[in-house]
Write an enzyme that holds these catalytic residues in place. Sequence first.
Site, PDB file in Angstrom:
ATOM      1  N   GLN A  92      31.959  36.865 -25.713  1.00 31.93           N
ATOM      2  CA  GLN A  92      30.714  36.375 -26.329  1.00 31.93           C
ATOM      3  C   GLN A  92      30.902  34.972 -26.917  1.00 31.93           C
ATOM      4  O   GLN A  92      29.975  34.165 -26.929  1.00 31.93           O
ATOM      5  CB  GLN A  92      30.250  37.344 -27.416  1.00 31.93           C
ATOM      6  CG  GLN A  92      30.016  38.759 -26.917  1.00 31.93           C
ATOM      7  CD  GLN A  92      28.914  38.837 -25.872  1.00 31.93           C
ATOM      8  OE1 GLN A  92      27.832  38.305 -26.069  1.00 31.93           O
ATOM      9  NE2 GLN A  92      29.190  39.489 -24.746  1.00 31.93           N
ATOM     10  N   GLU A  93      32.108  34.696 -27.416  1.00 31.56           N
ATOM     11  CA  GLU A  93      32.395  33.337 -27.914  1.00 31.56           C
ATOM     12  C   GLU A  93      32.147  32.324 -26.802  1.00 31.56           C
ATOM     13  O   GLU A  93      31.652  31.217 -27.038  1.00 31.56           O
ATOM     14  CB  GLU A  93      33.844  33.242 -28.398  1.00 31.56           C
ATOM     15  CG  GLU A  93      34.141  34.071 -29.627  1.00 31.56           C
ATOM     16  CD  GLU A  93      35.569  33.883 -30.125  1.00 31.56           C
ATOM     17  OE1 GLU A  93      36.200  32.865 -29.814  1.00 31.56           O
ATOM     18  OE2 GLU A  93      36.056  34.780 -30.847  1.00 31.56           O
ATOM     19  N   THR A 152      32.472  22.982 -43.599  1.00 34.86           N
ATOM     20  CA  THR A 152      32.355  22.379 -44.937  1.00 34.86           C
ATOM     21  C   THR A 152      33.674  22.676 -45.655  1.00 34.86           C
ATOM     22  O   THR A 152      34.516  23.417 -45.128  1.00 34.86           O
ATOM     23  CB  THR A 152      31.170  22.983 -45.723  1.00 34.86           C
ATOM     24  OG1 THR A 152      31.426  24.374 -45.905  1.00 34.86           O
ATOM     25  CG2 THR A 152      29.838  22.763 -45.027  1.00 34.86           C
ATOM     26  N   ASP A 203      35.591  28.802 -43.755  1.00 35.22           N
ATOM     27  CA  ASP A 203      34.674  29.667 -42.993  1.00 35.22           C
ATOM     28  C   ASP A 203      33.351  29.884 -43.742  1.00 35.22           C
ATOM     29  O   ASP A 203      32.670  30.894 -43.527  1.00 35.22           O
ATOM     30  CB  ASP A 203      35.329  31.028 -42.682  1.00 35.22           C
ATOM     31  CG  ASP A 203      36.611  30.876 -41.867  1.00 35.22           C
ATOM     32  OD1 ASP A 203      36.656  29.979 -41.014  1.00 35.22           O
ATOM     33  OD2 ASP A 203      37.562  31.652 -42.096  1.00 35.22           O
ATOM     34  N   HIS A 254      34.233  31.304 -35.659  1.00 35.85           N
ATOM     35  CA  HIS A 254      35.032  32.251 -36.433  1.00 35.85           C
ATOM     36  C   HIS A 254      34.763  33.651 -35.872  1.00 35.85           C
ATOM     37  O   HIS A 254      33.607  34.021 -35.649  1.00 35.85           O
ATOM     38  CB  HIS A 254      34.633  32.180 -37.912  1.00 35.85           C
ATOM     39  CG  HIS A 254      35.441  33.115 -38.752  1.00 35.85           C
ATOM     40  ND1 HIS A 254      36.751  32.862 -39.071  1.00 35.85           N
ATOM     41  CD2 HIS A 254      35.137  34.311 -39.296  1.00 35.85           C
ATOM     42  CE1 HIS A 254      37.220  33.876 -39.786  1.00 35.85           C
ATOM     43  NE2 HIS A 254      36.263  34.762 -39.938  1.00 35.85           N
ATOM     44  N   SER A 286      42.112  28.638 -25.805  1.00 30.36           N
ATOM     45  CA  SER A 286      41.187  29.377 -24.933  1.00 30.36           C
ATOM     46  C   SER A 286      39.750  28.892 -25.137  1.00 30.36           C
ATOM     47  O   SER A 286      38.987  28.804 -24.168  1.00 30.36           O
ATOM     48  CB  SER A 286      41.310  30.887 -25.149  1.00 30.36           C
ATOM     49  OG  SER A 286      41.494  31.191 -26.490  1.00 30.36           O
ATOM     50  N   ASN A 287      39.397  28.551 -26.361  1.00 29.25           N
ATOM     51  CA  ASN A 287      38.069  27.956 -26.582  1.00 29.25           C
ATOM     52  C   ASN A 287      37.984  26.576 -25.913  1.00 29.25           C
ATOM     53  O   ASN A 287      36.953  26.218 -25.343  1.00 29.25           O
ATOM     54  CB  ASN A 287      37.756  27.781 -28.074  1.00 29.25           C
ATOM     55  CG  ASN A 287      37.529  29.092 -28.805  1.00 29.25           C
ATOM     56  OD1 ASN A 287      38.022  29.273 -29.908  1.00 29.25           O
ATOM     57  ND2 ASN A 287      36.779  30.004 -28.218  1.00 29.25           N
TER      58      ASN A 287
HETATM   59  C1  GRF Z   1      39.161  32.534 -31.015  1.00 31.25           C
HETATM   60  O1  GRF Z   1      39.131  33.932 -31.108  1.00 31.25           O
HETATM   61  C2  GRF Z   1      38.368  31.944 -32.143  1.00 31.25           C
HETATM   62  O2  GRF Z   1      37.438  32.826 -32.661  1.00 31.25           O
HETATM   63  C3  GRF Z   1      39.389  31.609 -33.162  1.00 31.25           C
HETATM   64  O3  GRF Z   1      40.541  31.272 -32.428  1.00 31.25           O
HETATM   65  C4  GRF Z   1      40.540  32.002 -31.223  1.00 31.25           C
HETATM   66  C5  GRF Z   1      40.917  31.131 -30.075  1.00 31.25           C
HETATM   67  O4  GRF Z   1      42.189  30.630 -30.234  1.00 31.25           O
HETATM   68  N1  GRF Z   1      38.931  30.548 -34.020  1.00 31.25           N
HETATM   69  P1  GRF Z   1      42.835  29.806 -29.042  1.00 31.25           P
HETATM   70  O5  GRF Z   1      41.809  28.827 -28.586  1.00 31.25           O
HETATM   71  O6  GRF Z   1      43.155  30.769 -27.944  1.00 31.25           O
HETATM   72  O7  GRF Z   1      44.052  29.197 -29.625  1.00 31.25           O
END
Ligand code: GRF
Length: 222
Positions: A178-179, A146, A150, A114, A18-19
Amino acid sequence: MNQSYIPKVAFLISGNGSNLQTFIDARGMHLIEAEYVCTISNNPDAPGLQKAVDANIPTEVVDHREFPSREAFDAKLASTLDKYKPDLIILAGFMRVLTPDIVNAYSGKMLNIHPSVLPNYPGLNTHQRAIDAGDSYGGATVHFVTPELDGGPPVVHVKVPIREGDDADKLAKRVFEQENLIYPLAVRWFLSGKLSMHNNRAWLFGRPLPPNGHPFKYIAID
Ligand code: GRF
């Protein structure tokens, strides 16, 4: 980076991507000008791989189950990344802990998001932990990667109110909105040469950022 150079970006995913989709959309809107050189998944069944294919981003699978150790997996991951010469590696829901060798090889060139306001709640189940603790907010933090899980220097964070009746899923959805704002912002800063990491601190426009990163003002979307 000079004006005509198009930076190369690689993605690491494990799941839905999703990101990753956020970044595909951000490039579509010209919020981000970069070449998306590859998406690498440690999970061959990650639905995010199809999102990459649909966006014409080359995909690779490095299945951690095929390697005898974390070091061996990371060595293959590093050699796969090296083929694409990325200027930036974006961790987009990548659920493997990376060993120091690969993190140090790409020091200052790896970003993660995160889902908590770091240093609170590193690791998993962040939303449930914040609700269980009776916190008034959850949130998300973009940080440089790093070797400490996290624990890399934060770049930008957002605090998201926890509302009456929230469960982890409701809060995760509100945080994810918000991400979508803060992750592309941090990547834009990086790709335009404004953001860097020195002495285990994130720097923006030549100044060190606060210890938990730039505070992004929460904008309610729903
Ligand atoms: C997001 O909530 C992010 O904060 C965390 O993974 C989630 C997204 O996972 N690191 P995906 O991209 O849907 O697999």
